[in-house]
Design an enzyme around this catalytic site. Structure first.
Site, PDB file in Angstrom:
ATOM      1  N   GLU A 220       0.870  -1.180   0.000  1.00  0.00           N
ATOM      2  CA  GLU A 220       0.000   0.000   0.000  1.00  0.00           C
ATOM      3  C   GLU A 220       0.902   1.224   0.000  1.00  0.00           C
ATOM      4  O   GLU A 220       1.852   1.302   0.763  1.00  0.00           O
ATOM      5  CB  GLU A 220      -0.864  -0.001   1.263  1.00  0.00           C
ATOM      6  CG  GLU A 220      -1.759   1.220   1.369  1.00  0.00           C
ATOM      7  CD  GLU A 220      -2.400   1.364   2.733  1.00  0.00           C
ATOM      8  OE1 GLU A 220      -3.382   0.668   3.005  1.00  0.00           O
ATOM      9  OE2 GLU A 220      -1.917   2.196   3.539  1.00  0.00           O
TER      10      GLU A 220
ATOM     11  N   THR B 145      -3.823   4.837  -1.113  1.00  0.00           N
ATOM     12  CA  THR B 145      -4.751   5.370  -0.111  1.00  0.00           C
ATOM     13  C   THR B 145      -5.436   6.654  -0.611  1.00  0.00           C
ATOM     14  O   THR B 145      -4.962   7.299  -1.540  1.00  0.00           O
ATOM     15  CB  THR B 145      -4.011   5.697   1.204  1.00  0.00           C
ATOM     16  OG1 THR B 145      -2.911   6.551   0.889  1.00  0.00           O
ATOM     17  CG2 THR B 145      -3.505   4.440   1.869  1.00  0.00           C
TER      18      THR B 145
ATOM     19  N   ALA C  99     -19.068   1.767   5.362  1.00  0.00           N
ATOM     20  CA  ALA C  99     -18.479   1.153   4.164  1.00  0.00           C
ATOM     21  C   ALA C  99     -19.474   0.202   3.503  1.00  0.00           C
ATOM     22  O   ALA C  99     -19.480   0.054   2.280  1.00  0.00           O
ATOM     23  CB  ALA C  99     -17.193   0.422   4.541  1.00  0.00           C
TER      24      ALA C  99
END
Ligand code: FAD
Length: 318
Positions: free
Chosen positions: A19, A50, A145
């Site tokens: 990431e 991100t 979410a």
């Protein structure tokens, strides 16, 4: 290609992924590539990028009064994803958050991703604005979410917000979501948190990426509990090498995770940050070896802008 297909095609071999953060506003993309170039040796099937929402800064005006301004310090998630796919021919996973978006803006952002040939998204609530105590959704935006997952699944089925839109081309995103081996900070307990995690999977999420953890026991127990709760999708462990002494306090504060006593004691004994960095590498190598033995589909590294320790770890593992 979809994350889930990369996992299937690996036939049980553990893959390396990472990431990254978009560069700070004003920085050159070349710096990001220079940082990532060495890691390409380990053939990551995909790279997560991100998303960083706006924050408020205060600027002093000539009359002495303070002006509150909204700014994004790390814009460019979608652009970076497209640039990486172009430059390295590696799949990317942009993080898509509820915060700061209404449903229409989310829909439009997903259409952009589809046009760019991006096949994956990690659907998240997103962090609260730094100066605000808790997460606040936009008017006509999503709070959880799971609602974002629902909207993406609808689009994958050709169902867009405008009900009059006939014969819309369906999107085809592989949806990942986050999971918390040590529980999400706002959840009353792990069981409740797992109930909502299962809901995201039941709605259509195809894999889970965990919050960082430093004790594999937390991950192994989490996987057991997920399986008991009927969550069957791959659970990708996310880990991070410690690189500075201050992180022994900063990481628990920001990410609501524990450092095992042994690690915290060893950090304390380190003379300087060079020693901490070496300790972080050794800890991560040992964590990764145990995770690989357990049969994890990928070891996902949180780079936080520093590729050097990850390179040293990956050289010993992949
Ligand atoms: P959710 O799944 O929405 O859960 C949030 C909380 O609400 C949990 O406590 C959950 O149990 C609870 N909950 C869920 N549904 C319900 C419901 N229906 N009713 C009541 N409670 C419910 N943040 C960013 O801003 N940008 C990023 O790029 C980013 N990347 C991340 C990547 C990973 C792998 C991880 C683990 C986190 C990331 N985060 C990022 C941080 C994340 O956005 C925060 O941790 C956020 O607080 C929670 O996000 P979530 O998607 O897990 O939330």
């Amino acid at each position: 290609m979809k994350v889930i297909d990369h996992i299937k095609n690996a036939n049980g071999r553990t893959l390396f992924s990472l990431e990254i953060l978009p560069p700070l506003k004003g920085e050159n993309i070349r710096t990001l590539f220079d940082n990532m170039d060495p890691l390409m040796e380990f053939k990551p099937p995909f790279i997560d990028v991100t998303y960083h929402r706006e924050e408020y800064v205060y600027k002093k005006k000539e009359n002495g009064l303070l002006e509150k301004r909204s700014t994004r310090k790390r814009p460019g998630t979608v652009g970076i994803c497209a640039a990486i796919q172009n430059h390295y021919k590696v799949d990317t996973v942009p993080h898509i958050i509820c915060g700061g978006f209404n449903k229409e803006e989310t829909e439009n952002a997903l259409i952009d991703l589809q046009f760019l040939g991006i096949d994956n998204v990690l659907a998240l609530q997103g962090d609260a604005i730094k100066s605000e105590a808790k997460f606040m959704p936009e008017p006509d935006g999503h709070r959880y979410a799971s609602e974002l997952v629902e909207q993406i699944v609808n689009m994958n089925n050709g169902k867009f917000i405008d009900e009059d839109l006939q014969h819309a081309t369906p999107t085809n995103f592989c949806i990942g979501v986050s999971g918390y081996p040590e529980k999400h900070f706002s959840s009353p307990n792990l069981k409740t948190d797992l109930k909502f995690l299962k809901n995201k999977v039941d709605l259509g999420a195809e894999y889970i990426v965990t919050q960082m953890f430093f004790d594999n026991k937390a991950y192994f127990e989490f996987v057991d509990k997920c399986r008991e709760a009927g969550i069957t999708v791959p659970i990708i462990p996310g880990i991070k090498p410690i690189t500075a002494k201050v992180q022994a306090n900063v990481l628990p504060t920001i990410f609501h995770i524990d450092l095992p006593e042994e690690l915290a004691d060893e950090i304390e004994k380190c003379k300087d940050n060079a020693a901490v960095k070496q300790l972080g590498i050794e800890w991560c190598v040992n964590q990764s070896k145990e995770l690989m033995k357990f049969g994890v589909p990928l070891v996902h590294f949180y780079s936080m802008g520093k590729s050097d320790p990850i390179y040293k770890i990956a050289r010993r593992l992949f």
